[in-house]
Every structure is written in structure tokens, then in C-alpha cells.
Design a protein around this motif. Structure first.
Motif, PDB file in Angstrom:
ATOM      1  N   LEU A 133     -89.706 -16.715  26.133  1.00 43.75           N
ATOM      2  CA  LEU A 133     -89.784 -18.101  25.673  1.00 43.75           C
ATOM      3  C   LEU A 133     -88.499 -18.502  24.949  1.00 43.75           C
ATOM      4  O   LEU A 133     -87.970 -19.598  25.164  1.00 43.75           O
ATOM      5  N   MET A 134     -87.988 -17.608  24.115  1.00 45.83           N
ATOM      6  CA  MET A 134     -86.709 -17.876  23.448  1.00 45.83           C
ATOM      7  C   MET A 134     -85.595 -18.020  24.487  1.00 45.83           C
ATOM      8  O   MET A 134     -84.731 -18.892  24.365  1.00 45.83           O
ATOM      9  N   ASN A 135     -85.629 -17.170  25.504  1.00 45.90           N
ATOM     10  CA  ASN A 135     -84.643 -17.227  26.579  1.00 45.90           C
ATOM     11  C   ASN A 135     -84.708 -18.588  27.289  1.00 45.90           C
ATOM     12  O   ASN A 135     -83.677 -19.204  27.566  1.00 45.90           O
ATOM     13  N   SER A 136     -85.914 -19.055  27.550  1.00 48.15           N
ATOM     14  CA  SER A 136     -86.093 -20.363  28.195  1.00 48.15           C
ATOM     15  C   SER A 136     -85.574 -21.484  27.309  1.00 48.15           C
ATOM     16  O   SER A 136     -84.981 -22.450  27.801  1.00 48.15           O
ATOM     17  N   ALA A 137     -85.783 -21.357  26.017  1.00 43.33           N
ATOM     18  CA  ALA A 137     -85.306 -22.391  25.090  1.00 43.33           C
ATOM     19  C   ALA A 137     -83.778 -22.460  25.108  1.00 43.33           C
ATOM     20  O   ALA A 137     -83.207 -23.558  25.051  1.00 43.33           O
ATOM     21  N   ILE A 138     -83.123 -21.316  25.203  1.00 41.19           N
ATOM     22  CA  ILE A 138     -81.657 -21.304  25.286  1.00 41.19           C
ATOM     23  C   ILE A 138     -81.208 -21.965  26.591  1.00 41.19           C
ATOM     24  O   ILE A 138     -80.266 -22.762  26.609  1.00 41.19           O
ATOM     25  N   ALA A 139     -81.890 -21.667  27.680  1.00 34.43           N
ATOM     26  CA  ALA A 139     -81.558 -22.296  28.971  1.00 34.43           C
ATOM     27  C   ALA A 139     -81.721 -23.812  28.879  1.00 34.43           C
ATOM     28  O   ALA A 139     -80.898 -24.561  29.408  1.00 34.43           O
ATOM     29  N   GLU A 140     -82.751 -24.260  28.204  1.00 33.10           N
ATOM     30  CA  GLU A 140     -82.956 -25.707  28.032  1.00 33.10           C
ATOM     31  C   GLU A 140     -81.843 -26.328  27.207  1.00 33.10           C
ATOM     32  O   GLU A 140     -81.427 -27.459  27.468  1.00 33.10           O
ATOM     33  N   LEU A 141     -81.359 -25.604  26.201  1.00 32.86           N
ATOM     34  CA  LEU A 141     -80.230 -26.117  25.415  1.00 32.86           C
ATOM     35  C   LEU A 141     -79.008 -26.321  26.302  1.00 32.86           C
ATOM     36  O   LEU A 141     -78.299 -27.316  26.167  1.00 32.86           O
ATOM     37  N   ILE A 142     -78.777 -25.389  27.205  1.00 30.40           N
ATOM     38  CA  ILE A 142     -77.637 -25.513  28.123  1.00 30.40           C
ATOM     39  C   ILE A 142     -77.817 -26.731  29.019  1.00 30.40           C
ATOM     40  O   ILE A 142     -76.888 -27.522  29.214  1.00 30.40           O
ATOM     41  N   ILE A 143     -79.008 -26.899  29.541  1.00 24.03           N
ATOM     42  CA  ILE A 143     -79.289 -28.017  30.449  1.00 24.03           C
ATOM     43  C   ILE A 143     -79.131 -29.365  29.759  1.00 24.03           C
ATOM     44  O   ILE A 143     -78.698 -30.340  30.377  1.00 24.03           O
ATOM     45  N   THR A 144     -79.443 -29.436  28.480  1.00 21.80           N
ATOM     46  CA  THR A 144     -79.371 -30.711  27.768  1.00 21.80           C
ATOM     47  C   THR A 144     -77.963 -31.073  27.311  1.00 21.80           C
ATOM     48  O   THR A 144     -77.741 -32.188  26.845  1.00 21.80           O
ATOM     49  N   LEU A 145     -77.025 -30.145  27.457  1.00 19.47           N
ATOM     50  CA  LEU A 145     -75.637 -30.462  27.108  1.00 19.47           C
ATOM     51  C   LEU A 145     -75.079 -31.463  28.124  1.00 19.47           C
ATOM     52  O   LEU A 145     -75.508 -31.483  29.282  1.00 19.47           O
ATOM     53  N   PRO A 146     -74.123 -32.279  27.704  1.00 18.32           N
ATOM     54  CA  PRO A 146     -73.512 -33.210  28.646  1.00 18.32           C
ATOM     55  C   PRO A 146     -72.962 -32.448  29.866  1.00 18.32           C
ATOM     56  O   PRO A 146     -72.401 -31.364  29.725  1.00 18.32           O
ATOM     57  N   GLU A 147     -73.121 -33.029  31.027  1.00 20.66           N
ATOM     58  CA  GLU A 147     -72.738 -32.358  32.283  1.00 20.66           C
ATOM     59  C   GLU A 147     -71.278 -31.931  32.294  1.00 20.66           C
ATOM     60  O   GLU A 147     -70.945 -30.853  32.795  1.00 20.66           O
ATOM     61  N   GLU A 148     -70.407 -32.746  31.730  1.00 20.71           N
ATOM     62  CA  GLU A 148     -68.986 -32.394  31.743  1.00 20.71           C
ATOM     63  C   GLU A 148     -68.685 -31.194  30.845  1.00 20.71           C
ATOM     64  O   GLU A 148     -67.672 -30.529  31.017  1.00 20.71           O
ATOM     65  N   THR A 149     -69.581 -30.901  29.925  1.00 17.20           N
ATOM     66  CA  THR A 149     -69.421 -29.738  29.049  1.00 17.20           C
ATOM     67  C   THR A 149     -69.853 -28.470  29.741  1.00 17.20           C
ATOM     68  O   THR A 149     -69.260 -27.416  29.561  1.00 17.20           O
ATOM     69  N   ARG A 150     -70.937 -28.561  30.537  1.00 17.97           N
ATOM     70  CA  ARG A 150     -71.495 -27.380  31.201  1.00 17.97           C
ATOM     71  C   ARG A 150     -70.523 -26.901  32.229  1.00 17.97           C
ATOM     72  O   ARG A 150     -70.402 -25.869  32.648  1.00 17.97           O
TER      73      ARG A 150
END
Length: 71
Positions: A54-71
Motif C-alpha cells: 500500500l505504501m508502494n502504491s502511494a509512492i506510485a500515485e505521487l509520481i503520477i500526480t506530478l506534472p507530466e513535464e517533470t515525470r
């Protein structure tokens, strides 16, 4: 060892969530955290594994919510 992996996962997760890094540094940090959490999930006792995932999924969600140009 297994309980240690769970405690380490909690520590790694908290450090990533509370980090003040921005931009590409933030993305790199979150990706490293995601990889580390995956490693720790394999070493965690079955009773705690769901929490680590669940913590791992939360980190993945943080990445997804970053602005696209940042990812």
C-alpha cells in the motif's frame, strides 16, 4: 529480518513523503523509493506485506500526480 524490513519500509516511505525535493530531484527520489519499497516488500513478513504494498502504491500515485513535464 522480516520485521526489520517492515520498519525500514515505514522509514523509507516517511522520508519520501516528507521530502522537500522538487522537480527532477523529486522524481528521482520517488523512483528510488519505489524500487526500494519493492525490494522491501519481498523481505517483509506476510502479515505486513499488504501495508508495504500500500505504501508502494502511494509512492506510485505521487509520481503520477506530478506534472507530466517533470515525470
Amino acid at each position: 529480518m522480516r520485521m526489520d524490513a517492515y520498519l525500514e519500509a515505514q522509514r523509507v516511505y516517511a522520508a519520501a513523503v516528507m521530502s522537500t525535493a522538487t522537480g527532477q530531484d523529486r522524481v528521482a527520489e520517488l523512483h528510488r523509493t519505489l524500487e526500494r519499497m519493492g525490494d522491501l516488500a519481498a523481505a517483509t513478513a506476510p502479515a505486513e506485506r499488504a501495508a508495504v504494498l500500500l505504501m508502494n502504491s502511494a509512492i506510485a500515485e505521487l509520481i503520477i500526480t506530478l506534472p507530466e513535464e517533470t515525470r
